[in-house]
Design a protein around this motif. Structure first.
Motif, PDB file in Angstrom:
ATOM      1  N   LYS A 151     -29.756  20.967  53.633  1.00  0.00           N
ATOM      2  CA  LYS A 151     -31.625  21.200  53.418  1.00  0.00           C
ATOM      3  C   LYS A 151     -32.379  20.362  53.517  1.00  0.00           C
ATOM      4  O   LYS A 151     -33.382  20.878  54.073  1.00  0.00           O
ATOM      5  CB  LYS A 151     -31.934  20.930  51.266  1.00  0.00           C
ATOM      6  N   ALA A 152     -32.179  19.581  53.944  1.00  0.00           N
ATOM      7  CA  ALA A 152     -33.512  18.152  54.811  1.00  0.00           C
ATOM      8  C   ALA A 152     -32.968  18.241  56.391  1.00  0.00           C
ATOM      9  O   ALA A 152     -34.342  19.158  56.806  1.00  0.00           O
ATOM     10  CB  ALA A 152     -32.737  16.976  54.281  1.00  0.00           C
ATOM     11  N   LYS A 153     -32.229  19.366  57.043  1.00  0.00           N
ATOM     12  CA  LYS A 153     -31.752  19.627  58.100  1.00  0.00           C
ATOM     13  C   LYS A 153     -32.537  20.709  58.728  1.00  0.00           C
ATOM     14  O   LYS A 153     -32.954  20.645  59.483  1.00  0.00           O
ATOM     15  CB  LYS A 153     -30.573  19.878  58.157  1.00  0.00           C
ATOM     16  N   CYS A 154     -32.405  21.852  57.554  1.00  0.00           N
ATOM     17  CA  CYS A 154     -33.689  23.150  57.588  1.00  0.00           C
ATOM     18  C   CYS A 154     -34.316  23.133  57.555  1.00  0.00           C
ATOM     19  O   CYS A 154     -35.098  23.772  58.667  1.00  0.00           O
ATOM     20  CB  CYS A 154     -32.451  23.976  56.830  1.00  0.00           C
ATOM     21  N   VAL A 155     -35.041  21.986  56.543  1.00  0.00           N
ATOM     22  CA  VAL A 155     -36.496  22.439  56.793  1.00  0.00           C
ATOM     23  C   VAL A 155     -36.654  21.168  57.595  1.00  0.00           C
ATOM     24  O   VAL A 155     -38.163  21.886  58.101  1.00  0.00           O
ATOM     25  CB  VAL A 155     -36.634  21.689  55.198  1.00  0.00           C
ATOM     26  N   ARG A 156     -36.065  20.501  58.181  1.00  0.00           N
ATOM     27  CA  ARG A 156     -36.256  19.404  59.807  1.00  0.00           C
ATOM     28  C   ARG A 156     -36.687  20.917  60.655  1.00  0.00           C
ATOM     29  O   ARG A 156     -37.491  20.429  61.638  1.00  0.00           O
ATOM     30  CB  ARG A 156     -36.210  18.428  59.557  1.00  0.00           C
ATOM     31  N   GLN A 157     -35.795  21.409  61.126  1.00  0.00           N
ATOM     32  CA  GLN A 157     -35.819  22.570  61.846  1.00  0.00           C
ATOM     33  C   GLN A 157     -37.091  23.185  61.776  1.00  0.00           C
ATOM     34  O   GLN A 157     -37.547  23.448  62.790  1.00  0.00           O
ATOM     35  CB  GLN A 157     -34.687  23.349  62.003  1.00  0.00           C
ATOM     36  N   GLY A 185     -40.953  23.499  64.554  1.00  0.00           N
ATOM     37  CA  GLY A 185     -41.483  25.089  65.073  1.00  0.00           C
ATOM     38  C   GLY A 185     -40.024  25.969  65.047  1.00  0.00           C
ATOM     39  O   GLY A 185     -40.828  26.858  65.610  1.00  0.00           O
ATOM     40  N   ALA A 186     -38.938  25.559  64.868  1.00  0.00           N
ATOM     41  CA  ALA A 186     -38.194  26.837  64.750  1.00  0.00           C
ATOM     42  C   ALA A 186     -38.604  27.865  63.861  1.00  0.00           C
ATOM     43  O   ALA A 186     -39.483  27.284  62.698  1.00  0.00           O
ATOM     44  CB  ALA A 186     -36.901  26.373  64.462  1.00  0.00           C
ATOM     45  N   ARG A 187     -38.407  29.436  63.259  1.00  0.00           N
ATOM     46  CA  ARG A 187     -39.110  30.094  62.402  1.00  0.00           C
ATOM     47  C   ARG A 187     -38.221  30.089  61.699  1.00  0.00           C
ATOM     48  O   ARG A 187     -36.999  30.541  61.757  1.00  0.00           O
ATOM     49  CB  ARG A 187     -38.679  31.561  63.700  1.00  0.00           C
ATOM     50  N   GLN A 188     -38.406  30.141  60.696  1.00  0.00           N
ATOM     51  CA  GLN A 188     -37.517  30.146  59.392  1.00  0.00           C
ATOM     52  C   GLN A 188     -36.681  31.314  59.253  1.00  0.00           C
ATOM     53  O   GLN A 188     -35.291  30.784  58.251  1.00  0.00           O
ATOM     54  CB  GLN A 188     -38.678  30.246  58.412  1.00  0.00           C
ATOM     55  N   SER A 189     -36.805  32.515  59.521  1.00  0.00           N
ATOM     56  CA  SER A 189     -35.852  33.305  59.554  1.00  0.00           C
ATOM     57  C   SER A 189     -34.524  33.316  60.660  1.00  0.00           C
ATOM     58  O   SER A 189     -33.428  33.116  60.427  1.00  0.00           O
ATOM     59  CB  SER A 189     -36.409  34.827  59.845  1.00  0.00           C
ATOM     60  N   ASP A 190     -34.795  32.446  61.607  1.00  0.00           N
ATOM     61  CA  ASP A 190     -33.696  32.610  62.839  1.00  0.00           C
ATOM     62  C   ASP A 190     -32.583  31.603  62.040  1.00  0.00           C
ATOM     63  O   ASP A 190     -32.351  30.568  62.503  1.00  0.00           O
ATOM     64  CB  ASP A 190     -34.680  31.893  63.875  1.00  0.00           C
ATOM     65  N   VAL A 191     -33.772  30.013  61.362  1.00  0.00           N
ATOM     66  CA  VAL A 191     -32.544  28.956  60.859  1.00  0.00           C
ATOM     67  C   VAL A 191     -32.001  29.432  60.331  1.00  0.00           C
ATOM     68  O   VAL A 191     -30.670  29.060  59.765  1.00  0.00           O
ATOM     69  CB  VAL A 191     -33.748  27.636  60.788  1.00  0.00           C
ATOM     70  N   ALA A 192     -33.051  30.281  58.736  1.00  0.00           N
ATOM     71  CA  ALA A 192     -32.325  30.815  58.152  1.00  0.00           C
ATOM     72  C   ALA A 192     -30.248  31.695  58.688  1.00  0.00           C
ATOM     73  O   ALA A 192     -29.443  31.122  57.935  1.00  0.00           O
ATOM     74  CB  ALA A 192     -32.297  31.710  56.849  1.00  0.00           C
ATOM     75  N   ALA A 224     -28.856  30.978  61.074  1.00  0.00           N
ATOM     76  CA  ALA A 224     -28.444  30.262  61.654  1.00  0.00           C
ATOM     77  C   ALA A 224     -27.282  29.809  61.260  1.00  0.00           C
ATOM     78  O   ALA A 224     -26.318  29.454  61.037  1.00  0.00           O
ATOM     79  CB  ALA A 224     -28.588  29.463  62.696  1.00  0.00           C
ATOM     80  N   GLN A 225     -28.200  29.143  59.929  1.00  0.00           N
ATOM     81  CA  GLN A 225     -27.272  28.553  58.390  1.00  0.00           C
ATOM     82  C   GLN A 225     -26.673  29.975  57.427  1.00  0.00           C
ATOM     83  O   GLN A 225     -25.939  28.590  56.531  1.00  0.00           O
ATOM     84  CB  GLN A 225     -28.217  27.676  58.266  1.00  0.00           C
ATOM     85  N   GLY A 226     -26.994  30.736  57.808  1.00  0.00           N
ATOM     86  CA  GLY A 226     -26.074  31.673  56.972  1.00  0.00           C
ATOM     87  C   GLY A 226     -26.580  31.479  55.643  1.00  0.00           C
ATOM     88  O   GLY A 226     -25.870  31.507  54.699  1.00  0.00           O
ATOM     89  N   ILE A 227     -27.824  31.032  55.018  1.00  0.00           N
ATOM     90  CA  ILE A 227     -28.565  31.633  54.633  1.00  0.00           C
ATOM     91  C   ILE A 227     -29.525  32.133  54.005  1.00  0.00           C
ATOM     92  O   ILE A 227     -30.530  32.767  55.280  1.00  0.00           O
ATOM     93  CB  ILE A 227     -29.017  29.839  53.836  1.00  0.00           C
ATOM     94  N   SER A 228     -30.173  32.535  52.932  1.00  0.00           N
ATOM     95  CA  SER A 228     -31.746  33.052  52.970  1.00  0.00           C
ATOM     96  C   SER A 228     -32.688  33.052  52.887  1.00  0.00           C
ATOM     97  O   SER A 228     -32.876  31.712  53.414  1.00  0.00           O
ATOM     98  CB  SER A 228     -31.658  34.261  51.590  1.00  0.00           C
ATOM     99  N   PRO A 229     -33.324  33.914  53.348  1.00  0.00           N
ATOM    100  CA  PRO A 229     -35.037  32.790  53.651  1.00  0.00           C
ATOM    101  C   PRO A 229     -36.304  32.189  53.326  1.00  0.00           C
ATOM    102  O   PRO A 229     -36.860  31.747  52.929  1.00  0.00           O
ATOM    103  CB  PRO A 229     -35.798  34.360  55.008  1.00  0.00           C
TER     104      PRO A 229
END
Length: 64
Positions: free
Chosen positions: A22-28, A32-39, A41-46
């Motif tokens: 969770k912390a890794k995703c929030v840090r990304q 500056g990464a877009r929330q939808s792009d991180v979600a 890439a990680q296979g989770i919902s935005p």
């Protein structure tokens, strides 16, 4: 093989995520990464990622 469903049609098991994940995703997103792009890439919902971000915006940890 079929998956057992509860009356609402959802799977009977829930996926659990570690605090580190969770912390890794929030840090990304904070970096500056877009929330939808991180979600994606990680296979989770935005929306799930957004829920994880709320406590960090208030200065608390995202552990649940």
């Amino acid at each position: 093989m079929t998956e057992k469903l509860n009356p609402g049609g959802l799977s009977a098991t829930r996926k659990k995520y570690t605090f580190a994940f969770k912390a890794k995703c929030v840090r990304q997103v904070a970096a500056g990464a877009r929330q939808s792009d991180v979600a994606r890439a990680q296979g989770i919902s935005p929306a799930l990622l957004g829920r994880w971000q709320r406590p960090s915006k208030a200065g608390a940890s995202c552990a649940q």
